[in-house]
Write a protein that holds these residues in place. Structure first.
Motif, mmCIF file in Angstrom:
data_model
loop_
_atom_site.group_PDB
_atom_site.id
_atom_site.type_symbol
_atom_site.label_atom_id
_atom_site.label_comp_id
_atom_site.label_asym_id
_atom_site.label_seq_id
_atom_site.Cartn_x
_atom_site.Cartn_y
_atom_site.Cartn_z
ATOM 1 N N ARG A 289 8.046 37.598 29.816
ATOM 2 C CA ARG A 289 7.574 36.956 28.582
ATOM 3 C C ARG A 289 6.187 37.489 28.208
ATOM 4 O O ARG A 289 5.927 37.818 27.050
ATOM 5 C CB ARG A 289 7.542 35.442 28.762
ATOM 6 C CG ARG A 289 7.098 34.719 27.531
ATOM 7 C CD ARG A 289 7.171 33.232 27.706
ATOM 8 N NE ARG A 289 6.696 32.607 26.480
ATOM 9 C CZ ARG A 289 6.941 31.380 26.135
ATOM 10 N NH1 ARG A 289 7.650 30.612 26.905
ATOM 11 N NH2 ARG A 289 6.478 30.891 25.013
ATOM 12 N N ASP B 21 4.590 37.621 24.361
ATOM 13 C CA ASP B 21 4.651 36.188 24.077
ATOM 14 C C ASP B 21 3.555 35.466 24.850
ATOM 15 O O ASP B 21 3.366 35.697 26.038
ATOM 16 C CB ASP B 21 6.007 35.605 24.484
ATOM 17 C CG ASP B 21 7.143 36.147 23.635
ATOM 18 O OD1 ASP B 21 6.874 36.565 22.497
ATOM 19 O OD2 ASP B 21 8.290 36.156 24.115
ATOM 20 N N PRO C 245 1.806 32.327 26.730
ATOM 21 C CA PRO C 245 2.280 31.126 27.430
ATOM 22 C C PRO C 245 2.031 29.890 26.577
ATOM 23 O O PRO C 245 1.100 29.858 25.773
ATOM 24 C CB PRO C 245 1.442 31.079 28.703
ATOM 25 C CG PRO C 245 0.666 32.335 28.745
ATOM 26 C CD PRO C 245 0.733 32.981 27.411
ATOM 27 N N THR C 246 2.841 28.877 26.777
ATOM 28 C CA THR C 246 2.670 27.631 26.038
ATOM 29 C C THR C 246 1.378 26.945 26.487
ATOM 30 O O THR C 246 0.887 27.214 27.590
ATOM 31 C CB THR C 246 3.852 26.681 26.291
ATOM 32 O OG1 THR C 246 3.855 26.319 27.680
ATOM 33 C CG2 THR C 246 5.174 27.313 25.903
ATOM 34 N N PRO C 247 0.831 26.058 25.660
ATOM 35 C CA PRO C 247 -0.372 25.316 26.084
ATOM 36 C C PRO C 247 -0.158 24.551 27.396
ATOM 37 O O PRO C 247 -1.070 24.464 28.219
ATOM 38 C CB PRO C 247 -0.620 24.356 24.924
ATOM 39 C CG PRO C 247 -0.012 25.029 23.743
ATOM 40 C CD PRO C 247 1.192 25.761 24.277
ATOM 41 N N GLU C 248 1.054 24.059 27.620
ATOM 42 C CA GLU C 248 1.347 23.343 28.865
ATOM 43 C C GLU C 248 1.209 24.270 30.071
ATOM 44 O O GLU C 248 0.639 23.882 31.098
ATOM 45 C CB GLU C 248 2.756 22.740 28.834
ATOM 46 C CG GLU C 248 2.943 21.628 27.816
ATOM 47 C CD GLU C 248 3.228 22.141 26.405
ATOM 48 O OE1 GLU C 248 3.176 21.319 25.474
ATOM 49 O OE2 GLU C 248 3.472 23.351 26.218
#
Length: 104
Positions: free
Chosen positions: A80, A85, A87-90
């Motif tokens: 990813r 891409d 990483p998500t905030p989580e």
């Protein structure tokens, strides 16, 4: 970037390769990059952050001891990131909390 590469005694393409993880970062690179920023009036805090980040980026993550599912997750995360891409905030928050735990 060109001035920094010249100061470090490497090509701009080599420095770019280090930046993107395509080339290995050595202690010599860290020292010369640090000196470059000292020379260019970086703050003590910025220098400390640079050195910490550089040392952490040299870490190698061994996955051989992980369960197959965990190795798959590591590979998926790496793919990813490699695809650009973010990483998500989580995930970012979770990684930051793990980093703080490790530093204690």
């Amino acid at each position: 970037m060109k001035a920094m590469a010249e100061y470090m005694g490497i090509s701009a393409s080599h420095l770019s390769g280090i930046e993107y993880g395509e080339k290995r970062l050595s202690s010599k690179h860290i020292e010369s990059a640090t000196q470059f920023f000292v020379k260019n009036n970086a703050s003590t805090e910025q220098i400390s952050e640079l050195q910490l980040s550089a040392e952490q980026s040299k870490d190698i993550v061994h996955t051989g001891h992980l369960a197959p599912d965990a190795r798959g997750l590591v590979a998926a995360f790496a793919r990813r990131l490699q695809d650009g891409d973010a990483p998500t905030p989580e995930i970012i928050n979770w990684l930051a909390s793990k980093s703080k735990e490790r530093d204690r």
